[in-house]
Write an enzyme that holds these catalytic residues in place. Structure first.
Site, PDB file in Angstrom:
ATOM      1  N   GLY A 279      29.107  16.668  50.635  1.00 51.77           N
ATOM      2  CA  GLY A 279      29.016  16.002  51.922  1.00 51.77           C
ATOM      3  C   GLY A 279      30.095  14.942  52.054  1.00 51.77           C
ATOM      4  O   GLY A 279      30.266  14.107  51.158  1.00 51.77           O
ATOM      5  N   ALA A 280      30.848  14.980  53.153  1.00 52.68           N
ATOM      6  CA  ALA A 280      31.946  14.028  53.369  1.00 52.68           C
ATOM      7  C   ALA A 280      31.810  13.372  54.730  1.00 52.68           C
ATOM      8  O   ALA A 280      32.797  13.188  55.441  1.00 52.68           O
ATOM      9  CB  ALA A 280      33.296  14.733  53.233  1.00 52.68           C
TER      10      ALA A 280
ATOM     11  N   ILE B   3      27.730   8.939  54.793  1.00 49.60           N
ATOM     12  CA  ILE B   3      27.501   8.461  53.431  1.00 49.60           C
ATOM     13  C   ILE B   3      28.665   8.849  52.531  1.00 49.60           C
ATOM     14  O   ILE B   3      29.117   8.068  51.692  1.00 49.60           O
ATOM     15  CB  ILE B   3      26.174   9.025  52.879  1.00 49.60           C
ATOM     16  CG1 ILE B   3      24.990   8.416  53.631  1.00 49.60           C
ATOM     17  CG2 ILE B   3      26.035   8.754  51.389  1.00 49.60           C
ATOM     18  CD1 ILE B   3      23.647   8.922  53.183  1.00 49.60           C
ATOM     19  N   GLY B   4      29.199  10.058  52.713  1.00 54.72           N
ATOM     20  CA  GLY B   4      30.269  10.554  51.851  1.00 54.72           C
ATOM     21  C   GLY B   4      31.513   9.684  51.866  1.00 54.72           C
ATOM     22  O   GLY B   4      32.126   9.445  50.819  1.00 54.72           O
TER      23      GLY B   4
ATOM     24  N   ASP C 277      32.546  20.048  51.679  1.00 55.89           N
ATOM     25  CA  ASP C 277      31.987  19.900  53.030  1.00 55.89           C
ATOM     26  C   ASP C 277      32.504  21.051  53.878  1.00 55.89           C
ATOM     27  O   ASP C 277      33.663  21.453  53.766  1.00 55.89           O
ATOM     28  CB  ASP C 277      32.392  18.568  53.660  1.00 55.89           C
ATOM     29  CG  ASP C 277      31.471  18.166  54.811  1.00 55.89           C
ATOM     30  OD1 ASP C 277      30.881  17.079  54.749  1.00 55.89           O
ATOM     31  OD2 ASP C 277      31.332  18.948  55.769  1.00 55.89           O
TER      32      ASP C 277
ATOM     33  N   GLU D 138      18.090  22.031  54.343  1.00 54.89           N
ATOM     34  CA  GLU D 138      18.312  23.292  53.629  1.00 54.89           C
ATOM     35  C   GLU D 138      19.328  23.123  52.499  1.00 54.89           C
ATOM     36  O   GLU D 138      19.130  23.589  51.379  1.00 54.89           O
ATOM     37  CB  GLU D 138      18.774  24.378  54.597  1.00 54.89           C
ATOM     38  CG  GLU D 138      18.933  25.735  53.932  1.00 54.89           C
ATOM     39  CD  GLU D 138      19.352  26.823  54.899  1.00 54.89           C
ATOM     40  OE1 GLU D 138      19.433  27.985  54.466  1.00 54.89           O
ATOM     41  OE2 GLU D 138      19.612  26.515  56.080  1.00 54.89           O
ATOM     42  N   ALA D 139      20.434  22.456  52.788  1.00 56.54           N
ATOM     43  CA  ALA D 139      21.462  22.255  51.771  1.00 56.54           C
ATOM     44  C   ALA D 139      20.953  21.341  50.663  1.00 56.54           C
ATOM     45  O   ALA D 139      21.264  21.538  49.485  1.00 56.54           O
ATOM     46  CB  ALA D 139      22.719  21.672  52.406  1.00 56.54           C
TER      47      ALA D 139
ATOM     48  N   CYS E 283       3.656  27.702  75.676  1.00 57.17           N
ATOM     49  CA  CYS E 283       3.080  27.536  77.014  1.00 57.17           C
ATOM     50  C   CYS E 283       3.350  26.137  77.578  1.00 57.17           C
ATOM     51  O   CYS E 283       3.535  25.972  78.783  1.00 57.17           O
ATOM     52  CB  CYS E 283       1.576  27.812  76.977  1.00 57.17           C
ATOM     53  SG  CYS E 283       1.185  29.544  76.634  1.00 57.17           S
TER      54      CYS E 283
ATOM     55  N   CYS F  21       9.777  22.510  40.407  1.00 58.54           N
ATOM     56  CA  CYS F  21       9.889  22.077  39.014  1.00 58.54           C
ATOM     57  C   CYS F  21       8.552  21.910  38.313  1.00 58.54           C
ATOM     58  O   CYS F  21       8.503  21.800  37.085  1.00 58.54           O
ATOM     59  CB  CYS F  21      10.670  20.770  38.929  1.00 58.54           C
ATOM     60  SG  CYS F  21       9.794  19.328  39.587  1.00 58.54           S
TER      61      CYS F  21
END
Length: 610
Positions: free
Chosen positions: A28-29, A32-33, A52, A126-127, A179, A449
């Site tokens: 990720g860039a 935060i990156g 990224d 997802e990533a 609906c 895990c």
């Protein structure tokens, strides 16, 4: 004085030397990156790989400080690597990768194995889950981080020793009944969802057969047969409008669209008297009588009105102005499809044509249903799933991620327990500006895990043509001491063997559909004595068959709370085999965290001292 003198004094020479020789991954860039890469470089990390998929947009520039306007439409990972050259004082080697971290061809399991630490700076769920899974397969420590507005958190993850990313349930996106969206909206978000997920999607996006409105599903939401008939009829008529895009002129197509969506459909809905016994009735849009002439006047001077209307993102548009925006966006979308370069068009909050269509159509629907009309700026936040991002919050969280990771390299990894590390939260709530909590052990019920152990199955292609599924099963039983029958699932859901399904036993592995490189193999104990085993298939030309050295846990053995040591990464940065992103989903580039920080109560402790 050497340029690294003060850094050695701060970190200590042994830790500094370790950092200089280590290789880490930053995924990720974005918001935060940018901050995190700056911190990692100034801390002296020897080699940093940056992944990224995205390109830079105008909306990124307010908080992603390493990008400039000249960088718009350029790759984030490539641009960020060049942007830090001016302060790369310790000559950190930067390796950018423009691609999806979930692409197993671009980023195979061997590629993941080279890193001693993984930093997540992602903006989608997802990533994040995928990187967490790779961390579990290779037992690589992972630093998870995220922000939303003034709130943020970091979570150091040590596979099978501390909680992983999946150990606590994550918030899921809110959904609305079909609906409600289609017949009785009462909030702006209902109209925005209708405009984006139904109207725009049905008209311009790719439609698959399984996406069609299902009458059986509607029956689960309402027992009003007339309402169901109305919704099904509207869907069929939208399909006719979709055909009209290529067959009719712009003026004819758009007039048909306005009359059908905002007049005919509303009049039909009004006939369902049972819907309006306790609700305010909608008012069909009287387009031909009240707005058509004035709209044609605005269209005659498009250049002037584009500046007066389209460029005013924070203005609340009138009904007439929304009709103008709907007209202009529909014309542009129709032209794009007629050119043939795009077979379909997907909604993108940074695509002005798609955004303007959703904004104007949702506002017109709001007007009809007596709901407050919103500005383009406000609707973009909802339609683009944007959570406000604040540059200062990103900077603080990135700094904490970096500082917390440094403890891993202080020379005593094998003696550390969970108490040496903390999950840290920040907020603007009084007395809660910065709080920390001890890491917990894995959740016994965590599917990632707690209920499973993961490892890598190494095999060469020649062995695939010699070994049968039965051979593989016998090897697994012998290696992991299974006493009873097994069930084996290939990929996400394909059963290839269990007690009642033995068709594939004598089939060569190469002939089993889906048994391919970088695929998953889930082994379940039918006796329910041992935990699940998930193997990552990895073709290795030098290995015939090598199952990972794992000890499967007994399901009935109680889980202890005793702190466990954090295992160090092998000195040569190779995977520890005791047990590893193609399109980063572009849900919303502004989102720094898909879910709120965990609300689970933890025992707090003093802030980390590094």
């Amino acid at each position: 004085m050497a340029k690294d003198t003060y850094l050695k004094k701060v970190l200590g020479t042994p830790r500094y030397d370790k950092l200089r020789s280590t290789k880490v991954l930053m995924v990720g860039a974005g918001g935060i990156g940018c901050e995190l890469l700056k911190d990692l470089i100034l801390s002296g990390f020897g080699e940093i790989h940056i992944v990224d998929l995205d390109t830079i947009t105008l909306s990124n520039l307010n908080r992603q400080f390493l990008f400039r306007q000249k960088d718009i439409d350029k790759s984030k990972s490539l641009t960020i690597s060049k942007a830090v050259e001016s302060f790369n004082y310790f000559d950190t080697k930067l390796v950018p990768h423009h691609g999806n971290i979930m692409n197993t061809k671009q980023f195979p399991i061997e590629w993941w194995g080279q890193f001693s630490y993984i930093f997540n700076a992602l903006d989608n769920l997802e990533a994040r889950r995928y990187v967490n899974k790779m961390s579990l397969f290779l037992k690589k420590p992972l630093m998870e981080s995220g922000t939303t507005g003034y709130d943020g958190q970091i979570q150091p993850i040590f596979p099978y020793v501390s909680e992983c990313f999946e150990c606590q349930a994550k918030a899921t996106p809110k959904t609305f009944p079909v609906c409600t969206i289609r017949s009785t909206p009462s909030q702006p978000v209902h109209c925005i969802t209708w405009a984006k997920e139904f109207l725009f999607h049905q008209l311009f996006d790719e439609i698959e057969s399984n996406e069609a409105v299902n009458e059986n599903n509607l029956q689960n939401e309402t027992d009003n047969k007339q309402e169901i008939e109305n919704i099904m009829k509207e869907t069929n008529e939208i399909n006719e409008l979709r055909t009209s895009i290529k067959n009719d002129s712009s003026s004819i197509f758009i007039k048909r669209l306005i009359l059908k969506i905002f007049k005919i459909d509303i009049e039909r809905t009004l006939r369902l008297e049972s819907l309006w016994k306790s609700r305010a009735k909608p008012t069909p849009l009287n387009y031909e009588e009240n707005y058509e002439t004035d709209l044609l006047g605005l269209i005659a001077d498009e250049k002037t009105n584009d500046e007066k209307i389209l460029d005013q993102d924070t203005k609340i548009w009138s009904v007439l102005e929304n009709l103008y925006v709907l007209y202009r966006s529909s014309v542009n979308l129709q032209k794009r499809l007629l050119k043939g370069e795009e077979k379909s068009i997907t909604f993108d909050k940074d695509d002005e044509d798609t955004l303007n269509f959703v904004v104007s159509s949702s506002n017109l629907r709001c007007f009809i249903f007596n709901i407050e009309i919103k500005s383009k700026f406000d609707i973009k936040q909802v339609a683009g799933n944007i959570i406000p991002a604040i540059a200062t919050t990103n900077a603080i969280i990135s700094g904490l991620s970096n500082l917390s990771s440094l403890k891993y390299y202080d020379g005593a990894e094998s003696k550390k327990t969970l108490d040496h590390f903390s999950t840290t939260f920040i907020s603007i709530r009084p007395n809660k500006y910065v709080t920390s909590a001890s890491l917990l052990g894995p959740n016994p019920q965590c599917a990632s895990c707690g209920l499973s152990t993961r490892g890598i199955l190494e095999i060469n292609q020649d062995q695939l043509s010699k070994m049968t599924l039965n051979d593989l099963i016998e090897s697994i039983k012998s290696k992991y001491n299974y006493n009873g029958d097994l069930s084996i699932i290939l990929g996400s859901s394909r059963l290839i063997y269990d007690y009642d399904f033995e068709d594939n036993l004598e089939t060569k592995l190469c002939d089993i559909k889906g048994f391919v490189n970088q695929e998953l193999l889930l082994i379940q104990d039918d006796e329910d004595e041992l935990e699940n085993l998930e193997l990552f298939i990895n073709y290795n030309s030098s290995t015939q068959l090598e199952l990972p050295q794992l000890t499967l846990r007994q399901k009935k053995v109680p889980v202890t709370e005793k702190p466990q040591p954090v295992e160090p990464v092998a000195a040569d940065n190779q995977p520890i085999y005791i047990e590893d992103e193609d399109s980063l989903i572009r849900d919303a580039e502004e989102i720094e965290l898909d879910e709120q920080p965990s609300l689970k109560k933890r025992k707090t402790q003093k802030p980390i001292e590094v």
